[in-house]
Design an enzyme around this catalytic site. Structure first.
Site, mmCIF file in Angstrom:
data_model
loop_
_atom_site.group_PDB
_atom_site.id
_atom_site.type_symbol
_atom_site.label_atom_id
_atom_site.label_comp_id
_atom_site.label_asym_id
_atom_site.label_seq_id
_atom_site.Cartn_x
_atom_site.Cartn_y
_atom_site.Cartn_z
ATOM 1 N N HIS A 158 0.854 -1.183 0.000
ATOM 2 C CA HIS A 158 0.000 0.000 0.000
ATOM 3 C C HIS A 158 0.896 1.242 0.000
ATOM 4 O O HIS A 158 1.644 1.470 0.962
ATOM 5 C CB HIS A 158 -0.909 -0.001 1.227
ATOM 6 C CG HIS A 158 -1.891 -1.133 1.239
ATOM 7 N ND1 HIS A 158 -2.406 -1.660 2.406
ATOM 8 C CD2 HIS A 158 -2.449 -1.832 0.221
ATOM 9 C CE1 HIS A 158 -3.253 -2.636 2.094
ATOM 10 N NE2 HIS A 158 -3.289 -2.764 0.780
ATOM 11 N N HIS A 172 3.166 -3.119 7.006
ATOM 12 C CA HIS A 172 2.082 -2.186 6.662
ATOM 13 C C HIS A 172 1.975 -1.086 7.721
ATOM 14 O O HIS A 172 2.699 -1.082 8.721
ATOM 15 C CB HIS A 172 0.755 -2.937 6.591
ATOM 16 C CG HIS A 172 0.606 -3.819 5.392
ATOM 17 N ND1 HIS A 172 -0.079 -3.448 4.266
ATOM 18 C CD2 HIS A 172 1.071 -5.074 5.148
ATOM 19 C CE1 HIS A 172 -0.045 -4.431 3.375
ATOM 20 N NE2 HIS A 172 0.652 -5.426 3.892
ATOM 21 N N GLU A 217 1.758 -4.432 11.378
ATOM 22 C CA GLU A 217 1.090 -3.139 11.234
ATOM 23 C C GLU A 217 1.695 -2.137 12.215
ATOM 24 O O GLU A 217 1.791 -2.416 13.416
ATOM 25 C CB GLU A 217 -0.413 -3.272 11.501
ATOM 26 C CG GLU A 217 -1.169 -4.108 10.483
ATOM 27 C CD GLU A 217 -1.582 -3.331 9.246
ATOM 28 O OE1 GLU A 217 -1.174 -2.150 9.112
ATOM 29 O OE2 GLU A 217 -2.314 -3.905 8.412
#
Length: 386
Positions: free
Chosen positions: A177, A270, A346
């Protein structure tokens, strides 16, 4: 767009914002969606003519974003968020902001006549290239090209160490992303320690492991200033099951190499816009889940908890573990196909409630520190990956 000497621009790599109007000290913008849909957290723009002004940048459509399931008890991405500002695109500081009635207002300090404002400090492709160059200057690291993206960019792979009997195949990935730039800083920190000749653990891992690093999985999306999608409008972290090489060529190229080499461990880095902590996802809900993978994941988490004050196993996957893993996501799909320890990492956009930093929140420096700490967690499980 201008009024007098005050201008707003996004005409550079990673730039993203839709100008609406300028009135006095207030600039009004809208977030740009990647494609049809609501992938549009990311903003990155330049303001010129800012000297001596206390500017307000108003994001009119902040409330248009959808939220992930299981987040009802968690503040949304705008509540309590402070964006970043820089006068030179090297040194970034947080600035004040507030969110009310669906409008996010950034209070930009007059640090210089020209300032850059971003949702998170960018990790541009020239920094990616510098990271690659620093890595390959070490004789233990080689650069390979997995292929070429739809817009003609190289999909880079760093190969560290050498293959050998019994050597685990370790894969590290970042920036599926584009907006989650902390993954770039994370990989930068991990590589710096791994290839530091004075670091005993780094040397040991280079000797013991066969390591594959894809620092930037989605270079087209990064250059375009997308939030989550690639140049063909695909969320790559929803493309790992039944991968279509037309819409997700980056995933197809990585999977082809994984199948040729094998995978014993994978870490996919991420960022999370809402949660105030670092968290991990493991191979705990895949169809072929096992006590072996459960134990490895638990041991990995305990080792990371010891090496990184910002991480705790008490901060779980948000909303609780799903009953069935989503095999479109990289860490689940890889764990299922290769029967290996595969982990989602994350990092927060805001700050961690553990070992917090009131001034900078979760900063690029802390992302890099987590990358360095990750070597301890990998070391804790490397002898038992198979």
């Amino acid at each position: 767009m201008s009024q007098g000497t005050l201008t707003l621009s996004t005409g550079f790599e990673g730039g993203s914002a839709l100008p609406v109007s300028v009135s006095g000290e207030t600039l009004r913008i809208r977030l740009r969606a990647d494609a049809a849909g609501r992938d549009m957290n990311w903003f990155y723009f330049r303001i010129s003519g800012a000297a001596g002004r206390e500017l307000r940048v108003v994001i009119e459509n902040a409330s248009d974003l959808s939220r992930l399931a299981g987040r009802d008890e968690v503040p949304d991405c705008w509540t309590g968020y402070r964006p970043f500002v820089s006068a030179n695109r090297r040194d970034w500081t947080r600035c004040d902001a507030d969110y009310a009635d669906g409008v996010f207002t950034i209070k930009t300090p007059a640090v210089a006549d020209t300032v850059w404002v971003a949702y998170y400090p960018p990790f541009p492709m020239d920094r990616h290239d510098a990271m690659i160059a620093a890595a390959v200057s070490d004789g233990r690291c080689r650069l390979e090209r997995l292929g070429v993206t739809p817009q003609g960019r190289d999909l880079d792979l760093l190969r560290i160490g050498t293959p050998g009997p019994g050597k685990p195949k370790v894969w590290i990935m970042g920036r599926q992303h584009p907006s989650e730039t902390m993954a770039g800083f994370f990989v930068e920190g991990l590589l710096a320690r791994l290839l530091d000749p004075s670091d005993a653990l780094g040397r040991a891992l280079c000797d013991a492991l066969d390591i594959f690093v894809v620092p930037t999985v989605n270079p087209d999306g990064c250059a375009m200033g997308n939030t989550r999608l690639n140049a063909r409008g695909m969320n790559l972290n929803r493309a790992w099951d039944g991968t279509d090489p037309e819409t997700a060529p980056e995933v197809a190229m990585i999977l082809t190499r994984m199948r040729a080499e094998g995978v014993d461990f994978c870490l996919d880095a991420h960022g999370d816009e809402e949660l105030p902590y670092v968290f991990l996802g493991g191979p705990l809900e895949i169809p072929s889940r096992s006590s072996r993978l459960d134990t490895l994941f638990n041991d990995f988490g305990q080792a990371l908890e010891r090496s990184c004050p910002a991480y705790s196993m008490d901060d779980p996957y948000p909303g609780g573990a799903p009953e069935t893993a989503d095999l479109r996501m990289a860490w689940n799909a890889i764990a299922e196909e290769f029967d290996c320890l595969s982990i989602l990492l994350e990092m927060p956009f805001k700050d961690t409630h553990r070992d917090s930093d009131p001034e900078m929140g979760w900063s690029p420096a802390r992302s890099a520190d987590l990358g360095r700490s990750m070597l301890d967690a990998i070391d804790a499980v490397r002898r038992r990956l198979r």
